[in-house]
Design a protein around this motif. Structure first.
Motif, PDB file in Angstrom:
ATOM      1  N   ALA A  60      13.059  70.104  70.836  1.00 21.15           N
ATOM      2  CA  ALA A  60      12.635  71.216  71.691  1.00 21.15           C
ATOM      3  C   ALA A  60      12.845  70.876  73.165  1.00 21.15           C
ATOM      4  O   ALA A  60      13.041  71.778  73.987  1.00 21.15           O
ATOM      5  N   ASN A  61      12.837  69.596  73.502  1.00 18.57           N
ATOM      6  CA  ASN A  61      13.053  69.193  74.895  1.00 18.57           C
ATOM      7  C   ASN A  61      14.471  69.494  75.361  1.00 18.57           C
ATOM      8  O   ASN A  61      14.738  69.503  76.564  1.00 18.57           O
ATOM      9  N   ALA A  62      15.393  69.746  74.428  1.00 16.36           N
ATOM     10  CA  ALA A  62      16.761  70.098  74.821  1.00 16.36           C
ATOM     11  C   ALA A  62      16.794  71.419  75.575  1.00 16.36           C
ATOM     12  O   ALA A  62      17.713  71.669  76.356  1.00 16.36           O
ATOM     13  N   SER A  63      15.792  72.265  75.371  1.00 14.95           N
ATOM     14  CA  SER A  63      15.753  73.554  76.080  1.00 14.95           C
ATOM     15  C   SER A  63      15.128  73.442  77.466  1.00 14.95           C
ATOM     16  O   SER A  63      15.115  74.407  78.215  1.00 14.95           O
ATOM     17  N   VAL A  64      14.620  72.270  77.802  1.00 17.57           N
ATOM     18  CA  VAL A  64      14.026  72.044  79.118  1.00 17.57           C
ATOM     19  C   VAL A  64      15.141  71.576  80.059  1.00 17.57           C
ATOM     20  O   VAL A  64      15.774  70.547  79.812  1.00 17.57           O
ATOM     21  N   ALA A  65      15.385  72.333  81.096  1.00 16.08           N
ATOM     22  CA  ALA A  65      16.532  72.094  81.976  1.00 16.08           C
ATOM     23  C   ALA A  65      16.566  70.680  82.547  1.00 16.08           C
ATOM     24  O   ALA A  65      17.635  70.107  82.715  1.00 16.08           O
ATOM     25  N   TYR A  67      15.763  67.890  81.265  1.00 17.43           N
ATOM     26  CA  TYR A  67      16.073  66.815  80.309  1.00 17.43           C
ATOM     27  C   TYR A  67      17.571  66.742  80.051  1.00 17.43           C
ATOM     28  O   TYR A  67      18.193  67.701  79.612  1.00 17.43           O
ATOM     29  N   PRO A  69      20.838  65.751  77.975  1.00 21.02           N
ATOM     30  CA  PRO A  69      21.059  65.671  76.528  1.00 21.02           C
ATOM     31  C   PRO A  69      21.007  64.249  75.955  1.00 21.02           C
ATOM     32  O   PRO A  69      20.502  64.057  74.845  1.00 21.02           O
ATOM     33  N   VAL A  72      17.407  63.345  75.478  1.00 19.42           N
ATOM     34  CA  VAL A  72      16.825  64.043  74.324  1.00 19.42           C
ATOM     35  C   VAL A  72      17.263  63.360  73.028  1.00 19.42           C
ATOM     36  O   VAL A  72      16.451  63.144  72.130  1.00 19.42           O
TER      37      VAL A  72
END
Length: 158
Positions: A60-65, A67, A69, A72
């Motif tokens: 879900a952290n991949a959707s946080v700008a 972070y 890739p 993640v």
């Protein structure tokens, strides 16, 4: 205000990372999910499924700008191993400690990982980063394998 000089983590975010997230995650993954799994499958299988689920939830952290890739990806791998280890400790010592042992370990882990840079690519050509990652994986893997053997012995005696 900032929590710690140069860490770039606000006090509010630090409380979330170090207290709120571990309590919430331990209640969900070790308190509920592991218990449900353990009633349906062998202990070692329950540990691995709950750990993998714990790790995958960190996608879900991949959707946080903020972070990167690569961060993640590393977080998912380490969280899967760490979550499996916490689950193994819960099954092996849960009657004695309840959620206390996994919770303390989780809080400690988050204290040390909170200041890590999350917005830049992890450079595995840097020997420090590579060795840190390898050491972390090695330690959790060794401890997890030890616990999985113990869980298999316990299940065999049932």
């Amino acid at each position: 205000s900032q929590a710690g000089a140069g860490f770039g983590v606000s006090a509010k975010r630090a409380v979330e990372l170090v207290l709120i997230a571990p309590v919430r995650e331990e209640l969900l993954f070790r308190g509920i999910a592991l218990h449900v799994l353990r009633n349906r499958v062998r202990g070692d299988t329950a540990v691995l499924i709950s750990g993998l689920w714990f790790g995958l939830c960190h996608l879900a952290n991949a959707s946080v700008a903020r972070y990167h890739p690569s961060y993640v990806l590393v977080q998912v791998v380490l969280a899967s191993l760490f979550g499996s280890f916490l689950s193994s400790r819960m099954l092996l010592r849960g009657k004695a400690t309840g959620l206390l042992e996994p919770l303390v370990l989780h809080i400690s882990n988050n204290i040390f990982s909170a200041p890590l840079p999350v917005s830049t690519a992890l450079d595995f050509s840097d020997p420090f980063i590579l060795l840190s990652f390898a050491q972390t994986v090695g330690v959790y893997l060794a401890l997890l394998l030890r616990d999985l053997r113990a869980l298999r012995r316990i299940d065999a005696e049932r």
